[in-house]
Design an enzyme around this catalytic site. Structure first.
Site, PDB file in Angstrom:
ATOM      1  CB  THR A  44      -3.786   1.804  -0.977  1.00 37.90           C
ATOM      2  OG1 THR A  44      -3.567   2.679  -2.080  1.00 37.90           O
ATOM      3  CG2 THR A  44      -2.985   0.532  -1.170  1.00 37.90           C
ATOM      4  CB  THR A  45      -5.274   1.366   4.000  1.00 39.85           C
ATOM      5  OG1 THR A  45      -4.006   1.981   3.762  1.00 39.85           O
ATOM      6  CG2 THR A  45      -5.200   0.568   5.286  1.00 39.85           C
ATOM      7  CE1 TYR A 107       0.233  -4.855 -15.877  1.00 40.46           C
ATOM      8  CE2 TYR A 107      -1.324  -3.987 -17.472  1.00 40.46           C
ATOM      9  CZ  TYR A 107      -0.411  -4.953 -17.094  1.00 40.46           C
ATOM     10  OH  TYR A 107      -0.142  -5.995 -17.937  1.00 40.46           O
ATOM     11  CE1 TYR A 133      -0.724   7.230  -2.069  1.00 37.64           C
ATOM     12  CE2 TYR A 133      -2.820   6.189  -2.570  1.00 37.64           C
ATOM     13  CZ  TYR A 133      -1.582   6.160  -1.961  1.00 37.64           C
ATOM     14  OH  TYR A 133      -1.204   5.053  -1.247  1.00 37.64           O
ATOM     15  NE  ARG A 138      -0.211  -0.873  -2.784  1.00 36.32           N
ATOM     16  CZ  ARG A 138      -0.559  -1.717  -1.797  1.00 36.32           C
ATOM     17  NH1 ARG A 138      -0.152  -1.488  -0.559  1.00 36.32           N
ATOM     18  NH2 ARG A 138      -1.277  -2.768  -2.048  1.00 36.32           N
ATOM     19  CE  LYS A 161      -1.294   8.245   1.217  1.00 37.48           C
ATOM     20  NZ  LYS A 161      -2.239   7.094   1.288  1.00 37.48           N
ATOM     21  CB  ILE A 203      -2.983  10.160   4.066  1.00 36.30           C
ATOM     22  CG1 ILE A 203      -3.674  11.504   3.778  1.00 36.30           C
ATOM     23  CG2 ILE A 203      -3.937   9.005   3.801  1.00 36.30           C
ATOM     24  CD1 ILE A 203      -4.211  11.652   2.369  1.00 36.30           C
TER      25      ILE A 203
END
Length: 291
Positions: A44-45, A107, A133, A138, A161, A203
């Site tokens: 994501t980052t 989504y 994850y 999000r 995660k 993380i």
């Protein structure tokens, strides 16, 4: 193999949005020198949502080559299409990544059975070690502990995660499957407590700008030294919050640019950090000893 401070690394870009590979190399060398325990590439980052398929695979391969086995490389390969997640995970395996990190499909909001079948399908298709994850804030879908426990029975699903920041959830996960898979925090603000409960690491977004401090914090927590971990975490606590005043990775990329480590590039629909929020982030960086 996967423990300590694992940086959820930004993908440096020039102001026109093109990838800044020389800056990426410099960041990787800095992290290795500062004690970062593993690199998470194109999560994501790392703006995985705005990199196309070829760029995604190219960045993973580049990171693996530059790191050259000195620390583990975990490749972000999740997608809301199971076939795309399999293809990205194949790319990462071919590039030589040590593991993949697969976010819950976003989504389309699958059921728990759909989540189980999605992750099982990727694990059966690609032999590389895989970490789940969970970040419902999000993705709009929550991977429940009971589903994690089912997935932990699959040999190459080796970790999770958990980014909810919910320590009661962490206790439940540790009780259900803590001995079968590696449990990692994905929330800097609660990572110390997560590790002290029995998690194996974090993380981290904060590690992008404070790699040595985050390495030392995680090491102290892994040793069960609460007093030392709290002392190390205290100056970082405002930073954990300030790096999320706008959607990640907006603040952390702005902070790295302020530090002179990367160019100012970030891809639409993300935009540079809003002007009124910059002073607060700078103050948190000062408190952490960064500026």
């Amino acid at each position: 193999m996967f423990q300590g401070s694992m940086v959820a690394m930004v993908t440096p870009m020039y102001e026109d949005g093109s990838l800044a590979y020389a800056e990426l190399d410099a960041l990787l060398e800095w992290h290795i020198a500062q004690g970062t325990d593993a690199i998470v590439a194109v999560g994501t980052t790392g703006e995985s949502a705005t990199l196309d398929f070829d760029e995604h695979c190219a960045v993973i391969a580049h990171v693996v080559r530059q790191v050259a086995g000195r620390i583990p490389v975990i490749a972000g390969t999740g997608a809301n299409s199971t076939s795309e997640a399999i293809a990205l995970t194949c790319c990462a395996q071919e590039a030589g990544a040590d593991a993949c990190l697969l976010v819950t499909p976003y989504y389309n909001k699958p059921t728990q059975e759909g989540l189980y079948r999605h992750f099982r399908a990727v694990a059966e298709a690609v032999a590389i070690p895989q970490l789940l994850y969970n970040v419902p804030g999000r993705t709009a879908v929550d991977l429940k502990p009971a589903t994690v426990a089912r997935l932990a029975e699959i040999d190459n699903i080796v970790g999770l995660k958990e980014a909810t920041g919910d320590l009661e959830r962490a206790k439940s996960l540790l009780d259900l499957c803590g001995e079968r898979i590696t449990l990692l925090s994905g929330d800097d603000a609660t990572a110390m407590e997560f590790i002290l409960l029995g998690g194996k690491g974090n993380i981290s977004v904060t590690a992008n700008i404070a790699p040595q401090a985050m390495h030392e914090l995680c090491a102290a927590a892994l040793q069960g030294d609460r007093e030392c971990a709290q002392r190390l975490n205290q100056p970082l606590a405002p930073l954990h919050q300030a790096l999320f005043v706008e959607s990640n990775p907006i603040p952390v990329k702005w902070a790295l640019h302020e530090m002179g480590r990367i160019s100012a590039g970030i891809r639409l629909p993300l935009t540079p950090l809003s002007e009124p929020l910059r002073a607060g982030l700078c103050e948190a960086m000062r408190q952490a000893g960064i500026l």
